[in-house]
Design a protein around this motif. Sequence first.
Motif, mmCIF file in Angstrom:
data_model
loop_
_atom_site.group_PDB
_atom_site.id
_atom_site.type_symbol
_atom_site.label_atom_id
_atom_site.label_comp_id
_atom_site.label_asym_id
_atom_site.label_seq_id
_atom_site.Cartn_x
_atom_site.Cartn_y
_atom_site.Cartn_z
ATOM 1 N N THR A 9 49.384 32.957 -7.599
ATOM 2 C CA THR A 9 50.304 31.842 -7.353
ATOM 3 C C THR A 9 50.239 31.349 -5.909
ATOM 4 O OG1 THR A 9 52.185 33.311 -6.884
ATOM 5 C CG2 THR A 9 51.913 32.543 -9.171
ATOM 6 N N ARG A 10 49.625 32.125 -5.031
ATOM 7 C CA ARG A 10 49.484 31.694 -3.635
ATOM 8 C C ARG A 10 48.195 30.904 -3.392
ATOM 9 N NH1 ARG A 10 51.010 37.335 -2.696
ATOM 10 N NH2 ARG A 10 53.256 37.396 -2.488
ATOM 11 N N GLY A 32 54.135 37.005 -20.620
ATOM 12 C CA GLY A 32 54.298 35.574 -20.844
ATOM 13 C C GLY A 32 54.952 34.880 -19.671
ATOM 14 N N ASN A 33 55.929 35.551 -19.048
ATOM 15 C CA ASN A 33 56.610 34.950 -17.890
ATOM 16 C C ASN A 33 55.683 34.809 -16.690
ATOM 17 O OD1 ASN A 33 59.054 34.521 -19.159
ATOM 18 N ND2 ASN A 33 59.900 36.495 -18.537
ATOM 19 N N VAL A 38 52.427 30.778 -13.441
ATOM 20 C CA VAL A 38 51.179 30.163 -12.979
ATOM 21 C C VAL A 38 51.024 28.773 -13.595
ATOM 22 C CG1 VAL A 38 48.663 30.390 -12.886
ATOM 23 C CG2 VAL A 38 50.107 32.408 -12.624
ATOM 24 N N LEU A 39 51.367 28.636 -14.873
ATOM 25 C CA LEU A 39 51.295 27.331 -15.538
ATOM 26 C C LEU A 39 52.204 26.320 -14.851
ATOM 27 C CD1 LEU A 39 50.393 25.518 -17.935
ATOM 28 C CD2 LEU A 39 52.325 26.477 -19.220
ATOM 29 N N GLN A 40 53.425 26.720 -14.543
ATOM 30 C CA GLN A 40 54.358 25.814 -13.875
ATOM 31 C C GLN A 40 53.864 25.431 -12.482
ATOM 32 O OE1 GLN A 40 57.864 28.280 -14.399
ATOM 33 N NE2 GLN A 40 58.591 26.974 -16.065
ATOM 34 N N LEU A 68 44.999 27.842 -19.009
ATOM 35 C CA LEU A 68 46.382 28.236 -18.727
ATOM 36 C C LEU A 68 47.279 28.091 -19.953
ATOM 37 C CD1 LEU A 68 47.413 27.040 -15.169
ATOM 38 C CD2 LEU A 68 47.726 29.290 -16.190
ATOM 39 N N LEU A 69 47.179 26.963 -20.641
ATOM 40 C CA LEU A 69 47.988 26.781 -21.845
ATOM 41 C C LEU A 69 47.681 27.864 -22.870
ATOM 42 C CD1 LEU A 69 48.126 22.958 -22.686
ATOM 43 C CD2 LEU A 69 49.980 24.428 -21.889
#
Length: 194
Positions: A9-10, A32-33, A38-40, A68-69
Amino acid sequence: MTADWKQVTRLDRSSLVTWLRSSGPHDVQWTGNEWLAVLQLFTMRLTQEGSEVAPAEWPAHSAAYDVLLDRTQLADGIDAREAVVRRLLLTTAALTHTRPIREVALLDPRHAITAFNAALPMQTAEAVRVAPQWRLLVPEDMRRLLRAAGLVTAAGGLKPYLDETDPGSRAFAAELAVWERNVLTHLRSEPLTS
């Protein structure tokens, strides 16, 4: 490259695309979270930085988004309907930065329309028939109607980017208009009370 989701995420947008297109995502067992985070992040960056993406970079960004999806859905971070809603919304957001490109799934409204049609839980004719008295529906039918309405609402953003010369796009625009006129107006005009 790293498989620690916090480190992922960085990453900046380009590094994240590179990682998503590598074998890295297939070798990790995130929740999943974690995948959803990462998706968000990727969605936010692509929405905000879309004007900085060169035309030649869009295919890689689109492929990364597909990974990602897929991974987020496989990890139960989102369900199939939410994946379609997210695709519809990001396609609309991406198209505010660039033109439609048929060879790039994320920039091809036809690709989003195909996903929409596959996910629609209630056909237009049925929705038009039940919408005037939607509060009287059995719970499962009410849920199907409301899920369908959510998909239609998300798909509405695509209208300015549809190719009027494409028969499928014209049919889709006409279907959205029927939903707006004959279904969504009923759902909006009767607020829920407790």
